[in-house]
Design an enzyme around this catalytic site. Structure first.
Site, PDB file in Angstrom:
ATOM      1  N   GLU A  94       1.137  -0.955  -0.042  1.00 62.45           N
ATOM      2  CA  GLU A  94       0.059   0.202   0.019  1.00 62.45           C
ATOM      3  C   GLU A  94       1.185   0.871  -0.232  1.00 62.45           C
ATOM      4  OE1 GLU A  94      -3.059  -0.367   2.882  1.00 62.45           O
ATOM      5  OE2 GLU A  94      -3.874  -0.919   2.134  1.00 62.45           O
ATOM      6  N   GLU A 140      -5.781  -7.324  -1.506  1.00 64.45           N
ATOM      7  CA  GLU A 140      -6.552  -7.349   0.030  1.00 64.45           C
ATOM      8  C   GLU A 140      -7.849  -6.883   0.758  1.00 64.45           C
ATOM      9  OE1 GLU A 140      -3.260  -5.729   2.659  1.00 64.45           O
ATOM     10  OE2 GLU A 140      -5.292  -4.745   4.007  1.00 64.45           O
TER      11      GLU A 140
END
Ligand code: IDC
Length: 329
Positions: free
Chosen positions: A161, A253
């Site tokens: 991320e 995710e």
């Protein structure tokens, strides 16, 4: 359903008679994956959707991935995919590169033995600029890609991320790391995180347009999108839908809860999300197959201290929903 890479009923579309004849695990059926157009495709060029789970941070849930857990993921959940979340900071890779590399490889082997796809996640988070970990990424990916190059079932996620950085900065990082993987494993699928915690930029006031306008110039590359169902709803769904028409997207995710990993378990929003992912044939991994004491965890606290991982008795409400969705074909 026909988008499933598994063949549990004769009514399903067969990826190819030849492939189907060789076995029944996800990897036996689908073989080496590649990107065709905006989809993840199997060895026959047919678009497929992988459904699976993510580990928690390997340093946070060290007891959650014995053989019995992998058996449950493969044979009870009927998952296609294990995402191996290797944090770089927070007590992860940076503290013991050789040790964490070995842990990742051990899980790749456990997934491979069960015919699962393995997604190796270089789990950067804080700091959010992937350039901070560029040398670590080079070292790690050179090693794991060399070691696993002969396998058909390994995918690489090079930055979990990215946050606080532009798409241009993420792209520059990817242009340095992808060749390191390609040098060892020329045709592996590589997934790149997107701006703003893999939100395609939404979390930082941008959107999919910047990535659509400036994609990576490599074959077999996909773009990550993450959501947490209790926090992220219609505007996130709309952006993913828009992006998926132009870019190969992979939900590496997602959680059924708030973006903290805890809080409200939102079954309704999760089902809306998974209906969308099924319809668009977007592959996914659920955060997390672990017993960490937070509502995103699929296993009830204490489960990993025992020997039983299969069936619903060990599951949280989130785990029950995700297991049922993965099993429903
Ligand atoms: C969270 C875990 C939590 C852990 C924390 C540490 O759920 O137990 O203490 O990381 O950093 C992400 C990240 C993922 C987060 C998760 C929930 O990729 O590492 O895990 N999340 O906050 N992005 C959005 C949410």
């Amino acid at each position: 359903m026909s988008s499933s890479p598994r063949q549990s009923s004769p009514s399903q579309t067969s990826p190819s008679p030849k492939a189907a004849a060789t076995g029944s695990t996800p990897v036996e059926i689908n073989g080496k994956l590649r990107v065709c157009g905006t989809h993840l495709c199997n060895q026959s060029g047919q678009p497929i959707q992988l459904r699976g789970v993510s580990t928690h941070g390997l340093q946070f849930a060290p007891d959650c991935y014995p053989d019995a857990a992998l058996d449950a993921i493969a044979h009870d959940w009927h998952a296609d995919l294990l995402r191996i979340a290797m944090y770089v900071q927070e007590g992860g890779f940076e503290t013991d590169p050789a040790g964490f590399t070995a842990k990742v490889n051990s899980l790749v082997d456990k997934a491979s033995a069960r015919g699962l796809y393995a997604l190796i996640d270089f789990h950067i988070l804080n700091p959010g600029d992937p350039a901070f970990n560029l040398e670590r990424a080079r070292t790690f990916f050179a090693s794991v890609a060399k070691r696993n190059a002969a396998k058909r079932n390994v995918l690489y996620e090079i930055a979990n991320e990215p946050n606080g950085v532009s798409w241009a900065a993420i792209k520059a990082y990817a242009q340095k790391v992808i060749p390191v993987i390609r040098q060892q494993d020329p045709d592996a699928v590589v997934i790149v995180g997107t701006r703003g915690f893999s939100s395609l930029g939404i979390a930082e006031g941008s959107g999919a347009a910047e990535t659509i306008a400036d994609p990576l110039d490599f074959a077999d590359v996909m773009y990550a999108f993450h959501f947490y169902a209790a926090s992220h709803k219609d505007n996130y769904r709309a952006e993913l839908t828009k992006a998926a028409a132009r870019l190969p997207m992979f939900v590496t995710e997602f959680g059924t809860v708030t973006f903290t990993g805890g809080g409200t378990f939102d079954a309704e929003s999760t089902n809306t999300w998974l209906d969308l992912l099924d319809r668009l044939k977007i592959s996914y991994a659920n955060w997390t197959f672990s017993d960490i004491d937070e509502s995103s965890a699929a296993l009830r606290p204490g489960t990993c201290q025992g020997a039983q991982f299969a069936d619903t008795g060990v599951l949280s409400p989130s785990g029950k929903l995700i297991r049922a969705r993965i099993r429903a074909r």
